[in-house]
Scaffold this motif. Structure first.
Motif, PDB file in Angstrom:
ATOM      1  N   GLY A  56       6.313   0.596   4.862  1.00 60.50           N
ATOM      2  CA  GLY A  56       5.557   1.709   5.432  1.00 60.50           C
ATOM      3  C   GLY A  56       4.224   1.916   4.736  1.00 60.50           C
ATOM      4  N   THR A  57       3.450   0.819   4.622  1.00 63.29           N
ATOM      5  CA  THR A  57       2.139   0.908   3.998  1.00 63.29           C
ATOM      6  C   THR A  57       1.088   0.240   4.875  1.00 63.29           C
ATOM      7  N   LEU A  58      -0.152   0.506   4.538  1.00 58.93           N
ATOM      8  CA  LEU A  58      -1.284  -0.019   5.293  1.00 58.93           C
ATOM      9  C   LEU A  58      -2.373  -0.363   4.297  1.00 58.93           C
ATOM     10  N   MET A  59      -2.968  -1.536   4.427  1.00 65.79           N
ATOM     11  CA  MET A  59      -4.061  -1.950   3.551  1.00 65.79           C
ATOM     12  C   MET A  59      -5.357  -1.808   4.336  1.00 65.79           C
ATOM     13  N   VAL A  60      -6.306  -1.068   3.762  1.00 66.38           N
ATOM     14  CA  VAL A  60      -7.601  -0.858   4.412  1.00 66.38           C
ATOM     15  C   VAL A  60      -8.716  -1.025   3.390  1.00 66.38           C
ATOM     16  N   THR A  67     -12.039  -6.335  -4.478  1.00 70.87           N
ATOM     17  CA  THR A  67     -12.320  -6.700  -3.085  1.00 70.87           C
ATOM     18  C   THR A  67     -12.430  -5.484  -2.164  1.00 70.87           C
ATOM     19  N   ASP A  68     -12.482  -4.290  -2.735  1.00 67.02           N
ATOM     20  CA  ASP A  68     -12.704  -3.047  -1.987  1.00 67.02           C
ATOM     21  C   ASP A  68     -11.603  -2.758  -0.967  1.00 67.02           C
ATOM     22  N   ILE A  69     -10.335  -2.901  -1.396  1.00 67.59           N
ATOM     23  CA  ILE A  69      -9.239  -2.523  -0.512  1.00 67.59           C
ATOM     24  C   ILE A  69      -8.300  -1.566  -1.245  1.00 67.59           C
ATOM     25  N   VAL A  70      -7.533  -0.815  -0.463  1.00 64.94           N
ATOM     26  CA  VAL A  70      -6.630   0.192  -1.017  1.00 64.94           C
ATOM     27  C   VAL A  70      -5.358   0.220  -0.177  1.00 64.94           C
ATOM     28  N   LEU A  71      -4.243   0.536  -0.809  1.00 65.34           N
ATOM     29  CA  LEU A  71      -2.949   0.637  -0.136  1.00 65.34           C
ATOM     30  C   LEU A  71      -2.693   2.095   0.239  1.00 65.34           C
ATOM     31  N   THR A  72      -2.328   2.332   1.474  1.00 70.15           N
ATOM     32  CA  THR A  72      -2.101   3.684   1.974  1.00 70.15           C
ATOM     33  C   THR A  72      -0.721   3.754   2.625  1.00 70.15           C
ATOM     34  N   PRO A  73       0.056   4.786   2.325  1.00 67.63           N
ATOM     35  CA  PRO A  73       1.349   4.922   3.015  1.00 67.63           C
ATOM     36  C   PRO A  73       1.134   5.331   4.469  1.00 67.63           C
ATOM     37  N   THR A  74       1.986   4.807   5.356  1.00 65.63           N
ATOM     38  CA  THR A  74       1.858   5.136   6.776  1.00 65.63           C
ATOM     39  C   THR A  74       2.820   6.237   7.206  1.00 65.63           C
ATOM     40  N   ARG A  75       3.725   6.579   6.330  1.00 68.22           N
ATOM     41  CA  ARG A  75       4.701   7.609   6.669  1.00 68.22           C
ATOM     42  C   ARG A  75       4.416   8.864   5.876  1.00 68.22           C
ATOM     43  N   GLU A  76       5.080   9.922   6.208  1.00 62.94           N
ATOM     44  CA  GLU A  76       4.897  11.208   5.525  1.00 62.94           C
ATOM     45  C   GLU A  76       5.468  11.142   4.116  1.00 62.94           C
ATOM     46  N   THR A  77       4.843  10.356   3.260  1.00 56.22           N
ATOM     47  CA  THR A  77       5.291  10.180   1.885  1.00 56.22           C
ATOM     48  C   THR A  77       4.093   9.855   1.009  1.00 56.22           C
ATOM     49  N   THR A  78       4.262   9.958  -0.281  1.00 56.38           N
ATOM     50  CA  THR A  78       3.196   9.590  -1.198  1.00 56.38           C
ATOM     51  C   THR A  78       3.438   8.191  -1.727  1.00 56.38           C
ATOM     52  N   LEU A  79       2.379   7.576  -2.199  1.00 53.46           N
ATOM     53  CA  LEU A  79       2.489   6.253  -2.800  1.00 53.46           C
ATOM     54  C   LEU A  79       2.584   6.446  -4.305  1.00 53.46           C
ATOM     55  N   ASP A  80       3.778   6.260  -4.843  1.00 51.46           N
ATOM     56  CA  ASP A  80       3.986   6.429  -6.274  1.00 51.46           C
ATOM     57  C   ASP A  80       4.459   5.100  -6.868  1.00 51.46           C
ATOM     58  N   GLY A  81       4.800   5.118  -8.144  1.00 51.32           N
ATOM     59  CA  GLY A  81       5.233   3.902  -8.821  1.00 51.32           C
ATOM     60  C   GLY A  81       6.465   3.275  -8.204  1.00 51.32           C
TER      61      GLY A  81
END
Length: 175
Positions: free
Chosen positions: A151-155, A97-111
């Protein structure tokens, strides 16, 4: 940098729905469709693993059958941790569906963050359904309750790639 309610720093390069509406266009509908696709995939995986456990139970004198109650939660958490924690930051349904999860804070998105995201999602769903969806209608970036907590954002993925490229080139997310 702005500070959120947990005291962590928000990233400077987060997209603004007023200047980049294409990133949030139909995001709640896309999330719902992605969820259904992911549930079908996980349902098939759960069915296969349960059948294997059932057959192995015959050979292990029922010992494997003790694992059957754990199959559903382990499958859900593992699926989301592996797919969301990958470099693509998206489940198979989210990719479709062409979406991705992005962290909103100064951190990486890991497992680990992906596992926390799915656990908070299922807890909030079980306690507050359908209200977690309603929250998305009133937040500017269409975030759901568990997105705000973790602390995530879906775009949308394709416009987001252009957003990150513009930010990397100019230091300004607007381009």
């Amino acid at each position: 940098m702005a500070t959120d309610f947990l005291g962590r720093m928000l990233r400077n390069d987060l997209p603004d729905p007023n200047t980049s509406p294409e990133l949030f266009e139909g995001i709640l509908t896309r999330r719902a469709v992605a969820f259904v696709i992911d549930c079908i995939i996980m349902g098939a995986a759960i069915l296969v693993v349960t059948l294997v456990a059932g057959i192995l139970g015959i050979f292990t004198f029922g010992l494997t059958w003790l694992s059957i109650p754990l199959i559903v939660p382990v499958t859900f958490v593992a699926y989301y941790a592996v797919t969301l924690g990958s470099p693509s930051r998206a489940t198979l349904g989210m990719r479709a569906t062409d979406i991705v999860l992005t962290p909103t804070r100064e951190t990486t998105l890991d497992g680990w963050m992906a596992m926390i995201h799915v656990v908070v999602f299922w807890i909030s769903c079980s306690l507050l359904t359908p209200f977690i969806i309603l929250i998305g209608l009133f937040t500017p970036r269409r975030q759901l309750l568990h997105d705000m907590i973790v602390g995530t954002l879906m775009v949308r993925r394709s416009p987001m790639v252009r957003h990150w490229q513009a930010y990397a080139r100019t230091g300004n997310p607007a381009g």
